[in-house]
Every structure is written in structure tokens, then in C-alpha cells.
Design an enzyme around this catalytic site. Structure first.
Site, PDB file in Angstrom:
ATOM      1  N   GLU A 189      32.138  63.442  80.399  1.00  0.00           N
ATOM      2  CA  GLU A 189      32.359  64.898  80.375  1.00  0.00           C
ATOM      3  C   GLU A 189      33.821  65.246  80.082  1.00  0.00           C
ATOM      4  OE1 GLU A 189      29.773  66.473  80.179  1.00  0.00           O
ATOM      5  OE2 GLU A 189      28.234  65.621  81.481  1.00  0.00           O
ATOM      6  N   HIS A 229      21.265  70.706  86.446  1.00  0.00           N
ATOM      7  CA  HIS A 229      22.228  69.593  86.349  1.00  0.00           C
ATOM      8  C   HIS A 229      23.296  69.645  87.446  1.00  0.00           C
ATOM      9  CE1 HIS A 229      24.897  66.901  83.609  1.00  0.00           C
ATOM     10  NE2 HIS A 229      25.335  66.872  84.848  1.00  0.00           N
ATOM     11  N   GLU A 250      32.154  85.530 103.318  1.00  0.00           N
ATOM     12  CA  GLU A 250      33.379  84.989 102.709  1.00  0.00           C
ATOM     13  C   GLU A 250      33.257  84.821 101.192  1.00  0.00           C
ATOM     14  OE1 GLU A 250      32.259  80.361 103.774  1.00  0.00           O
ATOM     15  OE2 GLU A 250      34.339  80.837 103.364  1.00  0.00           O
ATOM     16  N   HIS A 256      27.087  67.387  91.510  1.00  0.00           N
ATOM     17  CA  HIS A 256      25.640  67.630  91.432  1.00  0.00           C
ATOM     18  C   HIS A 256      25.129  68.103  92.799  1.00  0.00           C
ATOM     19  CE1 HIS A 256      25.123  64.431  87.944  1.00  0.00           C
ATOM     20  NE2 HIS A 256      25.877  65.458  87.598  1.00  0.00           N
ATOM     21  N   HIS A 300      33.454  68.409  88.638  1.00  0.00           N
ATOM     22  CA  HIS A 300      32.019  68.504  88.323  1.00  0.00           C
ATOM     23  C   HIS A 300      31.238  67.717  89.362  1.00  0.00           C
ATOM     24  CE1 HIS A 300      28.192  68.346  86.317  1.00  0.00           C
ATOM     25  NE2 HIS A 300      28.287  67.058  86.031  1.00  0.00           N
TER      26      HIS A 300
END
Ligand code: 13P
Ligand code: ZN
Length: 277
Positions: free
Chosen positions: A116, A211, A170, A142, A140
Site C-alpha cells: 500500500e 477491507h 467525543e 483492518h 492502515h
């Protein structure tokens, strides 16, 4: 003194492990990158052991020309970073055009930076420009509940933002600009990087349908905290939806406006419109 004693390296390792402990990084899932400060490059330069060959990034990030990044390796497991950072992560240098990279440290047993990398670098480029250089971390992961929601909520920025804001008081304070959503795309290439970095012009959070999620922030604490806050909110929403088809009460648009005033944040009105039936 080892490179592993340097503060930003320690912060990077800790964040990887924190993410693993949250359950957001099955197998090699997820990746992390940090745009190093010039003084940090100086601090670790003597530890550089490699002048790897230049390789294509697969996209172009001219505004990041010559910068250095610490990045997790492709196929590497977050759970292993703490045990052997030099095997799991690397420091890369970009060339003067921002089109190629080379490894200067790490990935000692071979490998390449995360698949990525185009998304990370394009997000960094957008955020560096928009924040005047303040944002340095792209993350990134998952996270389970956010991913689950991408199967049952319409894939619209307005819907995800409003639903997640409603789940914890919040939230609008932590991510007042909202959340962007990318429909399902093939990961790992330039196309998804372009789509994500387009959203990063508006948001600090982008969800990839079915994803995972990308977050951008100034430092490790803020960026991890952002991921954590959004995922916690998603967990509450999953529980609420599992208990009842509709909410009995919630935080209403006027409540958000009152909150915005007291907490000195601007909440775009497009997220506070009446919901479609
Ligand atoms: P990498 O192992 O290449 O970082 O890929 C993991 C991932 O989450 C892809 O989206
Ligand atoms: Zn992923």
C-alpha cells in the site's frame, strides 16, 4: 546506542504492537508509515546499512521528493514488529522526483515496503500540503466493526460520519471533518491510492469498503487514537443495531450544534441534515 533506542523508532514499534493487541492486524493485515523530520534523519543516518537500488513507487509524489519514511514491510506481521523491527520494517528514501524509493535500513532478511506504499505516500503528500507539514503518520488497519458496517450501511460519507458521530459524544470533537468512504476497489495500487488521497483532502479518516480504514495524524498518539475512537464508535453501532432495528434516542442535530459551539469545532451542516427514510 542502537537505532531502536531512537524516539520515533520506539513510537513506531509501540504503535504496531498496540494495533496488534487491538486485533486489527490478522496475519500481515495493515501497514504504517511515518514521515521523518530532517533532524531525525540526521539522528539515524549513521545506522543506515544499505544503499538499495532505486525502485518505482508506482505513482508520483513530487512534493515528497527527497524525504525519508519509516514503513512496515509487505507481507510482514504487526505482531512480529516488536520482536524484530529490522526484519519487519524499513526506512526508505525518495528520489529527487518523488517517483522512486530505495531502502536505507531494515528488511534485513529481504522484502519490500508495504504493497500500500502508493496510498501511504499519496496520502502523505496531500496531508503535508494541507496541514503545512504537521501530519506525519499514515496508518492502515483492518478493524472488525468498521469493516462489518460496510456491509449494512450505505457507502456514503454522510451516513458513516453521522452514524459514528452519534455513537459517542467525543466523536465529533475527535473527527469534526467527518469520514470518507471508498467503495470496494482492488487494493495495493495507484487507483485506490488516488481515490483515498482525494478523500484525504477533506478528511483524516477514509474507510475502504469490506477491507479496512486509513487514518492520518500529526503523531503516533493522535493517529492511533483516531483509529481507536472510530473503531470503538463502530463497535457501539454494531451492538446498537444488533439489539434493536431502530434507536430509541440519540444525539440530535441541535445537540451537535451546541457541542460544536462549546468545544470550538466546526461541524459541516451536510452531516446534520434530516436522514432519508
Ligand atoms: P502488506 O502486507 O503489503 O502491507 O499488505 C497488507 C494489507 O493490509 C493490504 O491492504
Ligand atoms: Zn489492508
Amino acid at each position: 546506542m542502537s537505532i531502536l533506542d531512537v524516539k520515533f523508532v520506539q513510537g513506531f514499534i509501540r504503535m504496531c504492537n498496540d494495533g496488534w493487541e487491538q486485533g486489527w492486524h490478522e496475519r500481515n493485515g495493515g501497514n504504517l508509515s511515518y514521515r521523518m523530520k530532517p533532524e531525525e534523519v540526521e539522528e539515524v543516518k549513521s545506522f543506515f546499512t544499505q544503499e538499495g537500488e532505486w525502485k518505482e513507487i508506482d505513482t508520483s509524489v513530487p512534493k515528497l521528493a527527497g524525504e525519508y519514511f519509516m514503513v512496515t514491510g509487505s507481507g510482514k506481521y504487526f505482531r512480529n514488529v516488536i520482536l524484530d523491527p529490522a526484519d519487519s520494517a524499513c526506512i526508505i528514501e525518495l528520489d529527487e522526483k518523488g517517483e522512486n524509493y530505495r531502502i536505507r535500513w531494515g528488511l534485513v532478511n529481504g522484502g519490500r515496503p508495504t504493497s500500500e506504499l502508493p496510498s501511504h505516500l499519496m496520502n502523505h503528500e496531500v496531508k503535508k500540503e494541507i496541514t503545512g507539514g504537521k501530519h506525519r503518520v499514515i496508518y492502515h488497519a483492518h478493524p472488525t466493526n468498521v469493516i462489518a458496517l460496510t456491509f449494512v450501511l450505505p457507502l456514503k460519507d454522510e451516513v458513516f460520519t453521522r452514524e459514528l458521530w452519534e455513537m459517542a459524544t467525543e466523536c465529533p470533537v475527535v473527527f469534526p471533518d467527518g469520514i470518507g468512504v471508498v467503495g470496494w476497489m482492488v487494493p495495493g495500487g495507484r487507483d485506490i491510492a488516488v481515490a483515498t488521497s482525494e478523500l484525504m483532502k477533506q478528511y483524516d479518516v477514509a474507510i475502504w469498503a469490506h477491507h479496512g480504514m486509513f487514518c492520518s495524524g500529526e503523531d503516533f498518539d493522535l493517529t492511533f487514537g483516531l483509529m481507536h475512537t472510530v473503531e470503538k464508535s463502530a463497535e457501539i453501532l454494531v451492538k446498537v443495531m444488533s439489539m434493536r432495528p431502530t434507536k430509541l434516542q440519540t444525539i440530535e442535530p441541535q445537540n451537535f450544534r451546541d457541542l460544536a459551539k462549546d468545544f470550538h469545532v466546526t461541524l459541516p451542516e451536510k452531516f446534520l441534515q434530516e436522514k432519508e427514510a
